[in-house]
Design an enzyme around this catalytic site. Structure first.
Site, PDB file in Angstrom:
ATOM      1  N   GLU A  52       0.830  -1.207   0.000  1.00  0.00           N
ATOM      2  CA  GLU A  52       0.000   0.000   0.000  1.00  0.00           C
ATOM      3  C   GLU A  52       0.861   1.252   0.000  1.00  0.00           C
ATOM      4  O   GLU A  52       0.605   2.209  -0.755  1.00  0.00           O
ATOM      5  CB  GLU A  52      -0.907   0.021   1.238  1.00  0.00           C
ATOM      6  CG  GLU A  52      -1.797  -1.195   1.390  1.00  0.00           C
ATOM      7  CD  GLU A  52      -1.207  -2.221   2.326  1.00  0.00           C
ATOM      8  OE1 GLU A  52      -1.932  -2.720   3.190  1.00  0.00           O
ATOM      9  OE2 GLU A  52       0.004  -2.525   2.174  1.00  0.00           O
ATOM     10  N   ASP A 200      20.360 -39.408  -5.247  1.00  0.00           N
ATOM     11  CA  ASP A 200      20.555 -38.263  -6.135  1.00  0.00           C
ATOM     12  C   ASP A 200      21.684 -37.328  -5.732  1.00  0.00           C
ATOM     13  O   ASP A 200      22.108 -36.493  -6.544  1.00  0.00           O
ATOM     14  CB  ASP A 200      19.258 -37.439  -6.213  1.00  0.00           C
ATOM     15  CG  ASP A 200      18.095 -38.229  -6.789  1.00  0.00           C
ATOM     16  OD1 ASP A 200      18.364 -39.219  -7.498  1.00  0.00           O
ATOM     17  OD2 ASP A 200      16.944 -37.860  -6.535  1.00  0.00           O
TER      18      ASP A 200
END
Length: 357
Positions: A52, A200
């Protein structure tokens, strides 16, 4: 531009704060005068002007008598910045339209302040979209004690996250893998099970154009403290902290070895304790990236708040590693349907974003 279109624009602006504003929510704002956009703004970084305030500063004198469309109820408290409600009154805004009510007990109540000052206020426009955008923020205030848990999986058309040899590189294509780094940037922690580390050897770092204000904590769920000291996580601990959550039955020599390698080790014998340990370190959101065992257990205990699933256009066969192995059987009539929060193409892959019912 009408108010609904302005709110859609404000939601889009709010995303520009992804990874930069936490623990604050992302907020976007548009100033309208006679249906024309006077100015717009967004919360760009924690400690900086709220959405704002940024929009009002850009509007200047053009804010007087205008309508402010903002994604979240304007705040009423003085934190890192002055109250947005006071700034709105001071700028001469005549009407405020906001999306979702603020749930922060210190900040909420700005709508009441504005009404007392004579500003017309309407709330609730695209509220669900705003809540979805800031899901971790709302969760922090509504479900204290554990972080918002997002589970990310890349799977084949036949529901597998790796092939028969447990190779998962690469199920998804390059656009989807690049998007994952954007996703990581918006979470406080990135977590995997130790099986994913063995398979991984991930670094769990954020690489790409979106840079987080703070690098996410890297977390390994490792009940027996078996994280290989040869892993990339251990070798890169100087680049960012790594937290191992082990069980109380883990051998002390293994825990000591991980600590000597520079990792932090805490004990959490069940998922509630593990997630509570993260909350105790100030982690409000955690992105879990696998593997299958971790995903299944978290889902079975209803601890996953959001699913990010990328579906790749390939099949890996019956020997592949299933994404959700071992979930308890549920009759169709009793199964809960997840709520669709978004879907889009990532190259040849399809991204589904699903929220827990």
């Amino acid at each position: 531009m009408d108010e609904r279109a302005a709110m859609e624009r404000a939601v889009g602006l709010a995303w520009r704060g992804w990874g930069r504003v936490g623990p604050n929510p992302m907020v976007g704002a548009v100033v309208l005068q006679g249906g024309e956009v006077v100015a717009e703004g967004w919360h760009a970084e924690f400690g900086g002007p709220h959405g704002e305030a940024a929009a009002l500063a850009a509007a200047g004198a053009g804010a007087r008598g205008a309508t402010l469309v903002v994604t979240l109820e304007p705040c009423r408290h003085h934190g890192k910045t002055p109250p947005c409600a006071d700034a709105i009154v001071g700028a001469g805004i005549a009407r405020v339209v906001y999306g979702a009510d603020d749930v922060d007990p210190e900040a909420r109540g700005g709508a009441q302040v504005l009404r007392r000052a004579g500003v017309a206020v309407e709330g609730g426009l695209l509220a669900e979209q705003v809540r979805s955008q800031n899901a971790a923020f709302f969760h922090r205030h509504e479900v204290p004690g554990r972080p918002f848990v997002a589970l990310k999986l890349a799977m084949s058309l036949d529901g597998h996250i790796a092939d028969h040899a447990r190779h998962s590189r690469w199920v998804s294509g390059e656009p989807a893998r690049a998007w994952v780094h954007w996703l990581r940037a918006g979470h406080d922690a990135i977590a995997v099970g130790v099986g994913t580390v063995r398979a991984d050897d991930p670094a769990l770092t954020v690489r790409g154009d979106t840079r987080p204000l703070r690098e996410p904590l890297r977390v390994v769920f490792d009940r027996r403290a078996e994280l290989p000291v040869t892993s990339r996580l251990v070798h890169t601990v100087a680049e960012g902290p790594v937290l191992v959550i082990a069980g109380s039955a883990a051998p002390e020599r293994r825990i000591s070895g991980l600590r000597q390698a520079g990792l932090e080790v805490v004990v959490g014998d069940d998922w509630s304790a593990a997630l509570g340990a993260l909350a105790g370190r100030g982690v409000h959101s955690v992105l879990v990236e696998g593997g299958s065992v971790v995903a299944t257990q978290l889902l079975a205990e209803e601890l996953v708040d959001r699913l990010y699933v990328t579906i790749a256009p390939l099949m890996l066969g019956s020997g592949g590693v299933p994404a959700f192995a071992g979930l308890p059987d549920i009759p169709i009539a009793e199964a809960k349907r997840w709520r669709m929060a978004g879907r889009r193409a990532l190259g040849d892959d399809t991204l589904l974003i699903l929220d827990r019912p």
